[in-house]
Design a protein around this motif. Structure first.
Motif, PDB file in Angstrom:
ATOM      1  N   PHE A 187       0.823  -1.210   0.000  1.00 39.16           N
ATOM      2  CA  PHE A 187       0.000   0.000   0.000  1.00 39.16           C
ATOM      3  C   PHE A 187       0.857   1.260   0.000  1.00 39.16           C
ATOM      4  CE2 PHE A 187      -3.487  -2.744   1.135  1.00 39.16           C
ATOM      5  CZ  PHE A 187      -4.581  -2.085   0.619  1.00 39.16           C
ATOM      6  N   ILE A 213      -8.636  -3.828   5.798  1.00 36.29           N
ATOM      7  CA  ILE A 213      -7.926  -3.692   4.527  1.00 36.29           C
ATOM      8  C   ILE A 213      -6.417  -3.634   4.758  1.00 36.29           C
ATOM      9  CG2 ILE A 213      -7.499  -2.103   2.614  1.00 36.29           C
ATOM     10  CD1 ILE A 213     -10.500  -1.338   2.825  1.00 36.29           C
ATOM     11  N   ASN A 215      -4.821  -4.888   7.219  1.00 34.69           N
ATOM     12  CA  ASN A 215      -4.349  -6.122   7.839  1.00 34.69           C
ATOM     13  C   ASN A 215      -3.886  -7.112   6.772  1.00 34.69           C
ATOM     14  OD1 ASN A 215      -3.819  -7.794   9.978  1.00 34.69           O
ATOM     15  ND2 ASN A 215      -5.907  -8.550  10.189  1.00 34.69           N
ATOM     16  N   ASP A 216      -4.080  -6.719   5.530  1.00 34.35           N
ATOM     17  CA  ASP A 216      -3.746  -7.531   4.359  1.00 34.35           C
ATOM     18  C   ASP A 216      -2.256  -7.843   4.322  1.00 34.35           C
ATOM     19  OD1 ASP A 216      -5.021  -8.194   1.635  1.00 34.35           O
ATOM     20  OD2 ASP A 216      -3.120  -7.245   1.105  1.00 34.35           O
ATOM     21  N   LYS A 217      -1.873  -8.812   3.483  1.00 37.36           N
ATOM     22  CA  LYS A 217      -0.440  -9.139   3.391  1.00 37.36           C
ATOM     23  C   LYS A 217       0.363  -8.002   2.752  1.00 37.36           C
ATOM     24  CE  LYS A 217      -0.164 -11.803  -0.941  1.00 37.36           C
ATOM     25  NZ  LYS A 217       0.506 -10.735  -1.696  1.00 37.36           N
ATOM     26  N   ASP A 218      -0.301  -7.130   2.000  1.00 36.55           N
ATOM     27  CA  ASP A 218       0.392  -5.964   1.462  1.00 36.55           C
ATOM     28  C   ASP A 218       0.108  -4.705   2.273  1.00 36.55           C
ATOM     29  OD1 ASP A 218       1.587  -7.262  -0.775  1.00 36.55           O
ATOM     30  OD2 ASP A 218      -0.405  -7.376  -1.663  1.00 36.55           O
ATOM     31  N   TRP A 221       1.790  -4.552   7.754  1.00 40.80           N
ATOM     32  CA  TRP A 221       2.808  -5.485   8.266  1.00 40.80           C
ATOM     33  C   TRP A 221       4.026  -5.552   7.377  1.00 40.80           C
ATOM     34  CZ3 TRP A 221       1.378  -5.663  12.890  1.00 40.80           C
ATOM     35  CH2 TRP A 221       0.028  -5.722  13.223  1.00 40.80           C
ATOM     36  N   ARG A 222       3.970  -4.982   6.194  1.00 44.10           N
ATOM     37  CA  ARG A 222       5.162  -4.970   5.348  1.00 44.10           C
ATOM     38  C   ARG A 222       6.088  -3.820   5.695  1.00 44.10           C
ATOM     39  NH1 ARG A 222       4.900  -7.023  -0.611  1.00 44.10           N
ATOM     40  NH2 ARG A 222       6.993  -7.491   0.072  1.00 44.10           N
ATOM     41  N   ARG A 224       8.886  -1.817   7.316  1.00 42.99           N
ATOM     42  CA  ARG A 224      10.119  -2.245   7.980  1.00 42.99           C
ATOM     43  C   ARG A 224      10.663  -1.160   8.907  1.00 42.99           C
ATOM     44  NH1 ARG A 224       8.317  -5.847   6.833  1.00 42.99           N
ATOM     45  NH2 ARG A 224       8.486  -7.250   5.077  1.00 42.99           N
ATOM     46  N   GLN A 244       2.771   2.947  12.709  1.00 48.20           N
ATOM     47  CA  GLN A 244       2.855   2.173  13.951  1.00 48.20           C
ATOM     48  C   GLN A 244       1.542   2.250  14.730  1.00 48.20           C
ATOM     49  OE1 GLN A 244       5.635   0.519  12.835  1.00 48.20           O
ATOM     50  NE2 GLN A 244       5.871   0.182  15.023  1.00 48.20           N
ATOM     51  N   LYS A 247      -0.751  -0.230  13.274  1.00 45.59           N
ATOM     52  CA  LYS A 247      -0.369  -1.572  13.733  1.00 45.59           C
ATOM     53  C   LYS A 247      -0.875  -1.809  15.150  1.00 45.59           C
ATOM     54  CE  LYS A 247       4.046  -1.975  11.247  1.00 45.59           C
ATOM     55  NZ  LYS A 247       5.497  -1.897  11.443  1.00 45.59           N
ATOM     56  N   ILE A 251      -3.425  -4.654  16.667  1.00 48.55           N
ATOM     57  CA  ILE A 251      -3.051  -5.628  17.697  1.00 48.55           C
ATOM     58  C   ILE A 251      -3.984  -5.514  18.899  1.00 48.55           C
ATOM     59  CG2 ILE A 251      -1.260  -6.165  19.388  1.00 48.55           C
ATOM     60  CD1 ILE A 251       0.762  -5.652  17.173  1.00 48.55           C
ATOM     61  N   ARG A 254      -7.186  -7.157  18.388  1.00 50.98           N
ATOM     62  CA  ARG A 254      -7.090  -8.607  18.312  1.00 50.98           C
ATOM     63  C   ARG A 254      -6.926  -9.234  19.704  1.00 50.98           C
ATOM     64  NH1 ARG A 254      -9.405 -11.107  14.891  1.00 50.98           N
ATOM     65  NH2 ARG A 254      -9.296 -13.175  15.782  1.00 50.98           N
ATOM     66  N   PHE A 255      -6.104  -8.600  20.535  1.00 50.24           N
ATOM     67  CA  PHE A 255      -5.768  -9.233  21.822  1.00 50.24           C
ATOM     68  C   PHE A 255      -6.378  -8.489  22.999  1.00 50.24           C
ATOM     69  CE2 PHE A 255      -2.244 -10.340  18.952  1.00 50.24           C
ATOM     70  CZ  PHE A 255      -2.322 -11.711  19.022  1.00 50.24           C
TER      71      PHE A 255
END
Lengths: 255, 158
Positions: A187, A213, A215-218, A221-222, A224, A244, A247, A251, A254-255
């Motif tokens: 993204f 959206i 949370n997708d693999k792209d 989380w990509r 760095r 951040q 992110k 999280i 989720r938790f």
């Protein structure tokens, strides 16, 4: 056609001792698909006041030396975000970069921003960048009837996402991101910043959807955390911090 | 400079306004049809992967530094390490557990790290697929072999 290279001795002799002008070399990355498959560097020597901006030098080159030089600019005052380019190896707005601040004694390199398809000279195809922007739904989503007055919000709620409202979509951050250079499916920082602007807006109701959206693999989380985007942003947005925060929201959800 | 004035040489000689050169393409550009922009079942795999990297990193710091201290520094250093030393340690379930945990966390942590590196740097879909298959095969092999050795270690082997 006049030669773009000015004779140095002649230029300096013509200048009075107290002149504010200097002769700076602009080394510009040229590409013309109608002429050649490869891009190349071309040097232009320009006599210019060092308190002027790189954009003024580009204008001077285009208007006086070589009319085929191609670049984008609209407002020329750091608001429209058209003239992001890679100047001396860093992404900046040509209209906000003063020549005296970028060591004009050495050749100043000007290149198109990286990671997007170069169409001509300094112009890149922005479509993939805007596609990522559209994919995060950068608009207010609510349900029910529209109120007859403004949607009110407390000063604290507004402060929460104030930083990310400053984005002008110049692509300086996204095209400085090493992940984006290698894989344009990511993204990119700008899209995440604009998602952040609505995710943390108390009036908006599609935050969950945007988080999903990203949370997708792209998605986020990509990232760095190299901070290239924060360094590149001409508006001073803390881009990496915004990523951040997205992110963290994912999280804690989720938790 | 009019385009016709540019002298064309070498590989560029064939290009003209009617026959332009290919644009300088960026890798894997995003399009409206990019997977993920619409539909597609979403999972939390990347989220769990990210959290796992942080947590396993903390645990590994303790495990690996402890392991290095015991093996290389304390009690005579590396010269004491021998078959008998390893056999003595693995007689205790505690050290078996330590080594097992270290093996699994280090392998999964490293494999996930390499997976992200491959995703970042392999441009072609085929390249990234086969590099990841190679990585997964190597990871599974190493983890299974290590686990097998820890549990079936026979100190009386001759």
């Amino acid at each position: 056609m006049a030669t773009p290279v000015m004779d140095k001795a002649e230029a300096e002799a013509a200048r009075p001792a107290d002149s504010p002008y200097i002769t700076a070399t602009f080394r510009i990355r040229r590409f013309n698909p109608e002429a050649a498959a490869e891009s190349y560097w071309e040097d232009f020597r320009v006599e210019i006041d060092p308190k002027e901006r790189v954009l003024d030098a580009l204008h001077k080159i285009k208007w006086d030396l070589d009319g085929t030089l191609t670049f984008r600019r609209s407002c020329a005052h750091g608001i429209c975000g058209s003239d992001a380019m890679r100047i001396n190896g860093r992404n900046r707005l040509a209209c906000k970069t003063l020549i005296k601040d970028i060591a004009p004694e050495k050749p100043i390199t000007v290149e198109p921003i990286k990671g997007l398809t170069v169409q001509k000279d300094l112009i890149v195809d922005m479509e993939p960048f805007f596609q990522a922007y559209r994919d995060v739904m950068p608009f207010l989503v609510t349900h029910g009837n529209e109120p007859t007055r403004e949607r009110l919000q407390s000063a604290e709620d507004r402060e929460r996402f104030d930083d990310t409202t400053k984005c002008i979509l110049c692509a300086a951050c996204t095209s400085s991101c090493p992940v984006f250079w290698n894989d344009g499916q990511y993204f990119g920082p700008a899209a995440i910043v604009n998602a952040h602007r609505f995710i943390f807006d108390s009036r908006d109701e599609a935050g969950e959807q945007r988080l999903e959206i990203l949370n997708d693999k792209d998605g986020v989380w990509r990232c760095r955390t190299t901070f290239n985007c924060t360094d590149a942003c001409p508006r001073g947005i803390e881009v990496t911090k915004a990523i951040q925060e997205v992110k963290r929201a994912l999280i804690t959800r989720r938790f | 400079m009019a385009t016709s004035d540019i002298e064309l040489t070498g590989s560029s000689a064939a290009y003209s306004p009617d026959n332009p050169a290919p644009l300088i393409e960026a890798p894997r550009a995003r399009t409206p049809r990019t997977a993920g922009s619409t539909g597609r079942s979403r999972t939390n795999f990347e989220l769990y992967g990210w959290v796992f990297m942080r947590l396993s990193g903390i645990v590994l710091a303790v495990l690996v530094v402890g392991h290095l201290l015991i093996q290389l520094v304390l009690d005579g250093g590396v010269s004491k390490v021998s078959f008998a030393f390893v056999a003595g340690r693995w007689a205790s379930p505690f050290w078996q557990g330590w080594d097992l945990l270290m093996l699994w966390l280090a392998m999964l942590h490293g494999a996930n790290g390499l997976r992200t590196v491959i995703n970042d740097y392999a441009e072609r879909d085929g390249t990234r697929f086969w590099l990841k298959m190679l990585l997964y095969a190597a990871t599974v092999f190493t983890v299974l072999l290590g686990t097998l050795v820890i549990f079936t270690f026979d100190p009386n082997i001759r």
